[in-house]
Design a protein around this motif. Structure first.
Motif, PDB file in Angstrom:
ATOM      1  N   GLU A  77       0.822  -1.215   0.000  1.00 19.80           N
ATOM      2  CA  GLU A  77       0.000   0.000   0.000  1.00 19.80           C
ATOM      3  C   GLU A  77       0.852   1.260   0.000  1.00 19.80           C
ATOM      4  OE1 GLU A  77      -3.639   0.303   2.333  1.00 19.80           O
ATOM      5  OE2 GLU A  77      -3.217  -1.686   3.155  1.00 19.80           O
ATOM      6  N   PHE A  78       1.981   1.201   0.687  1.00 17.55           N
ATOM      7  CA  PHE A  78       2.823   2.385   0.876  1.00 17.55           C
ATOM      8  C   PHE A  78       3.396   2.901  -0.438  1.00 17.55           C
ATOM      9  CE2 PHE A  78       7.057   4.207   1.580  1.00 17.55           C
ATOM     10  CZ  PHE A  78       6.780   5.194   2.498  1.00 17.55           C
ATOM     11  N   VAL A  79       3.968   2.014  -1.244  1.00 15.46           N
ATOM     12  CA  VAL A  79       4.693   2.453  -2.446  1.00 15.46           C
ATOM     13  C   VAL A  79       3.791   3.179  -3.440  1.00 15.46           C
ATOM     14  CG1 VAL A  79       6.025   1.684  -4.437  1.00 15.46           C
ATOM     15  CG2 VAL A  79       6.534   0.759  -2.169  1.00 15.46           C
ATOM     16  N   PRO A  80       2.663   2.601  -3.882  1.00 19.71           N
ATOM     17  CA  PRO A  80       1.818   3.346  -4.826  1.00 19.71           C
ATOM     18  C   PRO A  80       1.285   4.646  -4.246  1.00 19.71           C
ATOM     19  CG  PRO A  80       1.183   1.027  -4.746  1.00 19.71           C
ATOM     20  CD  PRO A  80       2.140   1.254  -3.614  1.00 19.71           C
ATOM     21  N   HIS A  81       0.957   4.630  -2.953  1.00 22.11           N
ATOM     22  CA  HIS A  81       0.432   5.853  -2.327  1.00 22.11           C
ATOM     23  C   HIS A  81       1.468   6.966  -2.330  1.00 22.11           C
ATOM     24  CE1 HIS A  81      -2.144   8.193   0.410  1.00 22.11           C
ATOM     25  NE2 HIS A  81      -0.998   8.591   0.939  1.00 22.11           N
ATOM     26  N   MET A  82       2.718   6.652  -1.952  1.00 14.84           N
ATOM     27  CA  MET A  82       3.746   7.684  -1.872  1.00 14.84           C
ATOM     28  C   MET A  82       4.155   8.181  -3.251  1.00 14.84           C
ATOM     29  SD  MET A  82       3.956   8.339   1.226  1.00 14.84           S
ATOM     30  CE  MET A  82       5.187   9.615   0.953  1.00 14.84           C
ATOM     31  N   TYR A  83       4.162   7.307  -4.244  1.00 13.80           N
ATOM     32  CA  TYR A  83       4.447   7.756  -5.606  1.00 13.80           C
ATOM     33  C   TYR A  83       3.413   8.797  -6.042  1.00 13.80           C
ATOM     34  CZ  TYR A  83       8.383   5.227  -7.673  1.00 13.80           C
ATOM     35  OH  TYR A  83       9.640   4.801  -8.022  1.00 13.80           O
ATOM     36  N   SER A  84       2.158   8.485  -5.805  1.00 15.61           N
ATOM     37  CA  SER A  84       1.099   9.414  -6.198  1.00 15.61           C
ATOM     38  C   SER A  84       1.188  10.717  -5.411  1.00 15.61           C
ATOM     39  CB  SER A  84      -0.266   8.750  -5.971  1.00 15.61           C
ATOM     40  OG  SER A  84      -1.320   9.651  -6.216  1.00 15.61           O
ATOM     41  N   PHE A  85       1.430  10.611  -4.108  1.00 19.94           N
ATOM     42  CA  PHE A  85       1.455  11.789  -3.242  1.00 19.94           C
ATOM     43  C   PHE A  85       2.614  12.713  -3.588  1.00 19.94           C
ATOM     44  CE2 PHE A  85       2.412  14.166   0.592  1.00 19.94           C
ATOM     45  CZ  PHE A  85       1.164  14.519   1.062  1.00 19.94           C
ATOM     46  N   LEU A  86       3.810  12.169  -3.747  1.00 13.48           N
ATOM     47  CA  LEU A  86       4.987  12.999  -3.996  1.00 13.48           C
ATOM     48  C   LEU A  86       5.026  13.518  -5.433  1.00 13.48           C
ATOM     49  CD1 LEU A  86       7.667  11.006  -1.973  1.00 13.48           C
ATOM     50  CD2 LEU A  86       6.588  13.168  -1.355  1.00 13.48           C
ATOM     51  N   ASN A  87       4.482  12.770  -6.372  1.00 11.89           N
ATOM     52  CA  ASN A  87       4.431  13.260  -7.746  1.00 11.89           C
ATOM     53  C   ASN A  87       3.537  14.486  -7.873  1.00 11.89           C
ATOM     54  OD1 ASN A  87       6.233  11.505  -8.969  1.00 11.89           O
ATOM     55  ND2 ASN A  87       4.682   9.960  -9.394  1.00 11.89           N
ATOM     56  N   LYS A  88       2.508  14.571  -7.046  1.00  7.65           N
ATOM     57  CA  LYS A  88       1.651  15.760  -7.060  1.00  7.65           C
ATOM     58  C   LYS A  88       2.441  17.009  -6.664  1.00  7.65           C
ATOM     59  CE  LYS A  88      -2.656  13.334  -5.911  1.00  7.65           C
ATOM     60  NZ  LYS A  88      -3.683  13.143  -4.854  1.00  7.65           N
ATOM     61  N   GLN A  89       3.412  16.834  -5.779  1.00 12.47           N
ATOM     62  CA  GLN A  89       4.235  17.963  -5.338  1.00 12.47           C
ATOM     63  C   GLN A  89       5.462  18.163  -6.231  1.00 12.47           C
ATOM     64  OE1 GLN A  89       5.064  18.068  -1.127  1.00 12.47           O
ATOM     65  NE2 GLN A  89       3.067  17.259  -0.565  1.00 12.47           N
ATOM     66  N   LYS A  90       5.597  17.336  -7.245  1.00 10.05           N
ATOM     67  CA  LYS A  90       6.700  17.437  -8.214  1.00 10.05           C
ATOM     68  C   LYS A  90       8.064  17.420  -7.532  1.00 10.05           C
ATOM     69  CE  LYS A  90       3.882  19.912 -11.594  1.00 10.05           C
ATOM     70  NZ  LYS A  90       3.726  21.143 -12.418  1.00 10.05           N
ATOM     71  N   ILE A  91       8.207  16.491  -6.578  1.00 12.19           N
ATOM     72  CA  ILE A  91       9.457  16.356  -5.829  1.00 12.19           C
ATOM     73  C   ILE A  91      10.279  15.213  -6.425  1.00 12.19           C
ATOM     74  CG2 ILE A  91      10.417  15.676  -3.592  1.00 12.19           C
ATOM     75  CD1 ILE A  91       8.332  17.352  -2.293  1.00 12.19           C
ATOM     76  N   PRO A  92      11.549  15.456  -6.780  1.00 10.77           N
ATOM     77  CA  PRO A  92      12.414  14.359  -7.234  1.00 10.77           C
ATOM     78  C   PRO A  92      12.744  13.441  -6.047  1.00 10.77           C
ATOM     79  CG  PRO A  92      13.321  16.525  -7.808  1.00 10.77           C
ATOM     80  CD  PRO A  92      12.234  16.743  -6.809  1.00 10.77           C
ATOM     81  N   PHE A  93      12.321  12.196  -6.116  1.00  7.06           N
ATOM     82  CA  PHE A  93      12.491  11.318  -4.961  1.00  7.06           C
ATOM     83  C   PHE A  93      12.762   9.897  -5.418  1.00  7.06           C
ATOM     84  CE2 PHE A  93       8.199  10.466  -6.226  1.00  7.06           C
ATOM     85  CZ  PHE A  93       7.962   9.149  -5.855  1.00  7.06           C
ATOM     86  N   HIS A  94      13.242   9.095  -4.464  1.00  4.02           N
ATOM     87  CA  HIS A  94      13.323   7.654  -4.658  1.00  4.02           C
ATOM     88  C   HIS A  94      13.115   7.005  -3.295  1.00  4.02           C
ATOM     89  CE1 HIS A  94      14.188   3.992  -6.818  1.00  4.02           C
ATOM     90  NE2 HIS A  94      15.007   3.611  -5.856  1.00  4.02           N
ATOM     91  N   ILE A  95      12.471   5.840  -3.298  1.00  2.32           N
ATOM     92  CA  ILE A  95      12.157   5.126  -2.059  1.00  2.32           C
ATOM     93  C   ILE A  95      13.185   4.017  -1.844  1.00  2.32           C
ATOM     94  CG2 ILE A  95      10.464   3.671  -0.880  1.00  2.32           C
ATOM     95  CD1 ILE A  95       8.278   5.174  -2.433  1.00  2.32           C
ATOM     96  N   PHE A  96      13.763   3.999  -0.634  1.00  2.00           N
ATOM     97  CA  PHE A  96      14.732   2.977  -0.255  1.00  2.00           C
ATOM     98  C   PHE A  96      14.161   2.182   0.922  1.00  2.00           C
ATOM     99  CE2 PHE A  96      17.076   6.302  -2.352  1.00  2.00           C
ATOM    100  CZ  PHE A  96      18.006   5.628  -3.131  1.00  2.00           C
ATOM    101  N   ILE A  97      13.952   0.903   0.708  1.00  2.00           N
ATOM    102  CA  ILE A  97      13.479   0.010   1.761  1.00  2.00           C
ATOM    103  C   ILE A  97      14.715  -0.599   2.425  1.00  2.00           C
ATOM    104  CG2 ILE A  97      11.997  -1.944   2.316  1.00  2.00           C
ATOM    105  CD1 ILE A  97      10.578   0.476   1.005  1.00  2.00           C
ATOM    106  N   VAL A  98      14.986  -0.185   3.669  1.00  3.66           N
ATOM    107  CA  VAL A  98      16.183  -0.655   4.377  1.00  3.66           C
ATOM    108  C   VAL A  98      15.738  -1.829   5.246  1.00  3.66           C
ATOM    109  CG1 VAL A  98      18.202   0.044   5.706  1.00  3.66           C
ATOM    110  CG2 VAL A  98      16.916   1.762   4.409  1.00  3.66           C
ATOM    111  N   GLN A  99      15.981  -3.033   4.749  1.00  4.80           N
ATOM    112  CA  GLN A  99      15.437  -4.252   5.352  1.00  4.80           C
ATOM    113  C   GLN A  99      16.463  -4.920   6.261  1.00  4.80           C
ATOM    114  OE1 GLN A  99      12.745  -7.952   3.928  1.00  4.80           O
ATOM    115  NE2 GLN A  99      14.409  -7.449   2.550  1.00  4.80           N
ATOM    116  N   GLN A 100      16.065  -5.148   7.504  1.00  8.41           N
ATOM    117  CA  GLN A 100      16.958  -5.795   8.467  1.00  8.41           C
ATOM    118  C   GLN A 100      16.894  -7.304   8.290  1.00  8.41           C
ATOM    119  OE1 GLN A 100      16.628  -4.337  12.483  1.00  8.41           O
ATOM    120  NE2 GLN A 100      17.711  -6.088  13.366  1.00  8.41           N
ATOM    121  N   LYS A 101      18.052  -7.911   7.980  1.00  8.03           N
ATOM    122  CA  LYS A 101      18.126  -9.345   7.698  1.00  8.03           C
ATOM    123  C   LYS A 101      19.115 -10.001   8.673  1.00  8.03           C
ATOM    124  CE  LYS A 101      16.602 -11.027   4.309  1.00  8.03           C
ATOM    125  NZ  LYS A 101      15.345 -11.765   4.051  1.00  8.03           N
ATOM    126  N   ASP A 102      18.726 -10.083   9.935  1.00  5.22           N
ATOM    127  CA  ASP A 102      19.553 -10.764  10.933  1.00  5.22           C
ATOM    128  C   ASP A 102      18.632 -11.275  12.022  1.00  5.22           C
ATOM    129  OD1 ASP A 102      19.197  -8.573  12.932  1.00  5.22           O
ATOM    130  OD2 ASP A 102      20.433  -7.437  11.531  1.00  5.22           O
TER     131      ASP A 102
END
Length: 305
Positions: A77-102
């Motif tokens: 749910e998060f990824v499509p929502h944030m793409y839509s939200f931030l694109n409306k503000q015309k902000i250059p962005f990228h999403i980084f999922i920092v996944q803990q694997k231990d």
């Protein structure tokens, strides 16, 4: 009998005509070159020069850092929502999922430190962003926080936390300020308090936290909180001397000494929208923070009927 025509005379007349034409062309060219160039609008030359020499101001680039472990339903749910939200503000962005694997307890602050180290060369500011908190009001500004950290999910609008020093959920910090305070403490294994300690770091550095103005929505409709506490129980255990240590300001650990291994990075598409996943193994020094792995509580004996 045909009349005789003198070719010599014809050639002589043609030469004179050609010479006259060349002479007239020369004088006309000199005359035109001496004339000033006229513009219908006298400001036009300056306007044209300005467009050519002026440099376009590029927008600052945002790295959305999402500390993550086993929250795939929320991520979808998060990824499509944030793409839509931030694109409306015309902000250059990228999403980084920092996944803990231990096998250690979840450490949100250390994962944000790792995400910052990974993105700092290419991005101007970060959003420390919970995966289960979706902004619903389009007036919440994710623009570059030039004056100081901007707390998007303020106590006045967050669905759950309303104390004045709360800066959790969504916080924007520019690169220079995050480095100035040495990032976040690495002592916080398990849930809670790492953002409160970060608030003290900002205060000690004389950085004032800014919150959005003129937001007319409230705690019920500014954000959508998609965390299901019955399904996703927070790890609120306290073991060893964790409670004592994590209640104090940490002046030792931070961005410079976060211990980790970055195993792999992947580009993953969610509904056709690309995000970068960092698979991170955090290293725990049990002589300093033994609570990175709390012992399991003793099991109750089974009563015989």
């Amino acid at each position: 009998m045909y009349p005789k025509i003198s070719l010599m005379g014809y050639r002589l007349s043609g030469s004179r005509c050609l010479g006259l034409c060349l002479l007239l062309t020369f004088f006309m060219g000199c005359y035109l070159a001496a004339l000033p160039i006229q513009y219908e609008n006298e400001a036009l030359p300056n306007q044209v020069r300005h467009r050519i020499t002026a440099k376009q101001v590029l927008k600052k680039r945002l790295a959305v850092l999402v500390p993550f472990r086993d929250r795939f339903e929320e991520l979808l749910e998060f990824v499509p929502h944030m793409y839509s939200f931030l694109n409306k503000q015309k902000i250059p962005f990228h999403i980084f999922i920092v996944q803990q694997k231990d096998n250690n307890r979840f450490n949100r602050a250390s994962l944000i430190n790792v995400g910052f180290i990974y993105t700092k060369k290419d991005y101007d500011y970060i959003a420390m962003h919970d995966v289960d908190l979706l902004p619903m009001n389009d007036n919440l500004p994710y623009e570059y926080p030039s004056l100081g950290p901007v707390h998007i999910s303020s106590p006045q609008t967050h669905p759950k936390y309303h104390y004045d020093t709360f800066i959790g959920g969504i916080l924007l910090v520019k690169r220079e300020h995050y480095e100035m305070v040495n990032g976040m403490s690495n002592n916080y294994w398990g849930w809670g308090l790492e953002d409160d300690e970060f608030y003290v770091r900002l205060k000690d550095a004389n950085l004032s936290v800014i919150r959005p103005n003129n937001i007319t929505t409230g705690t019920d409709n500014t954000f959508r909180h998609i965390h299901d506490k019955t399904y996703r129980r927070r790890d609120m255990r306290k073991c060893f001397n964790q409670r004592e240590v994590t209640r104090r300001r940490d002046r030792l650990t931070g961005l410079h000494d976060v211990a980790y291994k970055l195993h792999t990075t992947h580009t993953v598409a969610v509904d056709g929208l690309n995000v970068t996943v960092l698979n991170v193994e955090l290293t725990c020094d049990k002589s300093k923070t033994p609570w990175c792995q709390c012992p399991d509580p003793p099991k109750e004996p089974v009563k015989k009927s």
